[in-house]
Design a protein around this motif. Structure first.
Motif, PDB file in Angstrom:
ATOM      1  N   THR A   1     -18.306 -35.157  54.795  1.00  0.00           N
ATOM      2  CA  THR A   1     -18.577 -36.274  53.896  1.00  0.00           C
ATOM      3  C   THR A   1     -19.965 -36.876  54.105  1.00  0.00           C
ATOM      4  O   THR A   1     -20.665 -37.140  53.120  1.00  0.00           O
ATOM      5  CB  THR A   1     -17.481 -37.346  54.032  1.00  0.00           C
TER       6      THR A   1
ATOM      7  N   ARG B   1     -22.420 -34.812  52.300  1.00  0.00           N
ATOM      8  CA  ARG B   1     -22.388 -35.040  50.844  1.00  0.00           C
ATOM      9  C   ARG B   1     -23.100 -36.342  50.482  1.00  0.00           C
ATOM     10  O   ARG B   1     -23.893 -36.390  49.535  1.00  0.00           O
ATOM     11  CB  ARG B   1     -20.922 -35.080  50.371  1.00  0.00           C
ATOM     12  N   ARG B   2     -22.843 -37.389  51.224  1.00  0.00           N
ATOM     13  CA  ARG B   2     -23.375 -38.702  50.860  1.00  0.00           C
ATOM     14  C   ARG B   2     -24.866 -38.842  51.139  1.00  0.00           C
ATOM     15  O   ARG B   2     -25.598 -39.464  50.372  1.00  0.00           O
ATOM     16  CB  ARG B   2     -22.608 -39.791  51.617  1.00  0.00           C
TER      17      ARG B   2
ATOM     18  N   LEU C   1     -17.709 -30.126  51.504  1.00  0.00           N
ATOM     19  CA  LEU C   1     -16.423 -30.689  51.091  1.00  0.00           C
ATOM     20  C   LEU C   1     -15.439 -29.601  50.678  1.00  0.00           C
ATOM     21  O   LEU C   1     -14.224 -29.780  50.795  1.00  0.00           O
ATOM     22  CB  LEU C   1     -16.628 -31.665  49.930  1.00  0.00           C
TER      23      LEU C   1
ATOM     24  N   ARG D   1     -13.856 -28.421  53.949  1.00  0.00           N
ATOM     25  CA  ARG D   1     -13.458 -29.443  54.920  1.00  0.00           C
ATOM     26  C   ARG D   1     -12.015 -29.258  55.371  1.00  0.00           C
ATOM     27  O   ARG D   1     -11.716 -29.317  56.570  1.00  0.00           O
ATOM     28  CB  ARG D   1     -13.650 -30.842  54.315  1.00  0.00           C
TER      29      ARG D   1
ATOM     30  N   ARG E   1     -21.373 -43.314  58.599  1.00  0.00           N
ATOM     31  CA  ARG E   1     -20.288 -43.865  57.790  1.00  0.00           C
ATOM     32  C   ARG E   1     -20.405 -45.378  57.668  1.00  0.00           C
ATOM     33  O   ARG E   1     -20.250 -45.945  56.581  1.00  0.00           O
ATOM     34  CB  ARG E   1     -18.938 -43.484  58.387  1.00  0.00           C
TER      35      ARG E   1
ATOM     36  N   SER F   1     -14.217 -44.655  49.632  1.00  0.00           N
ATOM     37  CA  SER F   1     -14.153 -43.311  49.049  1.00  0.00           C
ATOM     38  C   SER F   1     -13.150 -42.471  49.806  1.00  0.00           C
ATOM     39  O   SER F   1     -12.619 -42.870  50.837  1.00  0.00           O
ATOM     40  CB  SER F   1     -15.536 -42.662  49.101  1.00  0.00           C
ATOM     41  N   SER F   2     -12.919 -41.288  49.300  1.00  0.00           N
ATOM     42  CA  SER F   2     -11.911 -40.423  49.914  1.00  0.00           C
ATOM     43  C   SER F   2     -12.344 -39.986  51.305  1.00  0.00           C
ATOM     44  O   SER F   2     -13.512 -39.825  51.585  1.00  0.00           O
ATOM     45  CB  SER F   2     -11.674 -39.192  49.034  1.00  0.00           C
TER      46      SER F   2
END
Length: 232
Positions: free
Chosen positions: A89, A92-93, A101, A104, A216, A229-230
């Motif tokens: 994640t 991705r971010r 992802l 994952r 994060r 988010s997920s």
């Protein structure tokens, strides 16, 4: 009398919207094929350490202490797969990478797989499945307690990773799978407390885990008003 039957499209003509839909379906098909190729490649790559250990075991080439070699190798690859899963994640971010992802879940399942081998080596070779000895050992040694906690979390996450379980758990699925961060903490502590002298290697895993936490939390501060988010 005029005919009331619907007029057929001319030969070679597409109904409205059909021609526009074909490129989209083709694009989806190409994306799904690329995803499948990526997942297959990731599966093969993640399987190689286990196959290499199996070959060395069959050839009696695990060194002077085969149990220590099996224990260390399976533990290291549990941590490797776990850290890669946690990094999907943030990649991705912060980097815009979508492909992590797509693998994952596979990485999480391989973390559980190598963790299972790690636990099996301990149960079979260290204690010959003697339950009373195992319980006393776990209670007496904090690094074993931490390792058992990490494995229990990985087992719970693996068992609830299917689409059926996602539907059954509903809104409770995402909070449950955030426990993977606790598994990461427990696994690195297990490694750190196990090592008695040189803590360089477990220290590197701790730094990686701290970096993932920072990434994060930094995003949460920037988007604090948005819904989470997920996971992960």
């Amino acid at each position: 009398m005029a005919s009331t039957s619907p007029e057929r499209p001319a030969m070679g003509a597409d109904p409205a919207g059909l021609a526009a839909g074909r490129p989209l379906r083709a694009e989806l098909t190409r994306a799904e094929a690329a995803k499948l190729r990526l997942q297959r490649a990731a599966f093969v790559a993640a399987s190689l350490p286990a196959l290499w250990l199996l070959a060395r075991f069959a050839l009696d080439a695990l060194g002077v202490d085969p149990v220590a070699t099996l224990t260390r190798s399976t533990g290291i690859w549990t941590l490797n797969c776990l850290m890669l899963c946690l990094a999907a994640t943030p990649a991705r971010r912060h980097l815009g990478w979508l492909w992590p992802l797509q693998i994952r879940r596979l990485l999480g399942l391989f973390a559980f797989f190598y963790g299972s081998l790690h636990v099996l080596v301990y149960l079979a070779f260290d204690h010959s499945f003697a339950l009373a000895e195992i319980v006393l050992d776990v209670l007496r040694r904090p690094y074993l307690t931490a390792g058992l906690l990490a494995y229990a979390i990985l087992a719970a996450l693996a068992a609830t990773s299917t689409r059926t379980m996602i539907r059954r758990l509903g809104k409770h699925w995402k909070p449950l799978h955030r426990l993977i961060y606790l598994a990461g903490i427990a696994a690195t502590l297990h490694f750190l407390w196990l090592v008695k002298r040189d803590i360089t290697e477990p220290g590197l895993y701790i730094l990686v885990l701290c970096g993932l936490f920072i990434l994060r939390l930094s995003r949460r501060r920037r988007h604090g008003s948005q819904s989470p988010s997920s996971f992960p």
